[in-house]
Design a protein around this motif. Structure first.
Motif, short mmCIF file in Angstrom:
data_model
loop_
_atom_site.label_atom_id
_atom_site.label_comp_id
_atom_site.label_asym_id
_atom_site.label_seq_id
_atom_site.Cartn_x
_atom_site.Cartn_y
_atom_site.Cartn_z
N PHE A 123 0.83 -1.20 0.00
CA PHE A 123 0.00 0.00 0.00
C PHE A 123 0.87 1.25 0.00
N GLU A 124 1.94 1.23 0.77
CA GLU A 124 2.84 2.38 0.81
C GLU A 124 3.48 2.63 -0.56
N ALA A 138 2.27 1.66 -3.48
CA ALA A 138 1.23 2.05 -4.44
C ALA A 138 0.85 3.51 -4.29
N THR A 139 0.89 4.04 -3.06
CA THR A 139 0.50 5.43 -2.87
C THR A 139 1.63 6.41 -3.15
N THR A 140 2.86 5.94 -3.23
CA THR A 140 3.97 6.85 -3.51
C THR A 140 4.52 6.57 -4.91
N LEU A 161 1.86 5.55 -7.77
CA LEU A 161 1.12 6.67 -8.34
C LEU A 161 1.99 7.40 -9.37
#
Length: 114
Positions: free
Chosen positions: A14-15, A17-19, A22
């Motif tokens: 998740f970390e 994917a969000t940094t 993206l």
């Protein structure tokens, strides 16, 4: 024990994917937009180069010129975009680029033997 492994895996995923994820997505979208703009620009360049009443020879020259411009621009867009995506993925590009600079062979021939 397995629950903590999966929890850490999903937290790290998740970390990422969000940094970086993206950024990778934005780079891919930018590459697609640039390729679409290139397609439209090449079509306009061809019409401009052909003129109002093109002869068959002039039409063939316009076709050749615009396809050379299109192919070179595609290679540049894809090379720069892929290197940026690879660097976001954590790939160290310095050895790859250094190795690419070492190859000094003419096209179609093998290594030089002294």
């Amino acid at each position: 024990m397995p629950a903590s492994y999966f929890t850490r895996f999903f937290d790290r995923s998740f970390e990422w994917a969000t940094t970086s994820g993206l950024r990778v997505l934005l780079l891919a979208v930018a590459m697609l937009v640039l390729l679409a703009l290139l397609k439209r620009g090449v079509a306009k360049l061809r019409r401009l180069y052909e003129g109002t009443i093109p002869s068959p020879a002039q039409s063939m020259r316009a076709y050749t010129l615009t396809h050379i411009v299109r192919d070179v621009a595609r290679i540049v867009i894809l090379f720069v975009g892929m290197t940026m995506i690879l660097s976001e993925g954590g790939v160290d590009l310095k050895p790859l680029l250094a190795a690419a600079g070492l190859v000094d062979w003419p096209l179609g021939s093998g290594p030089k033997v002294w």
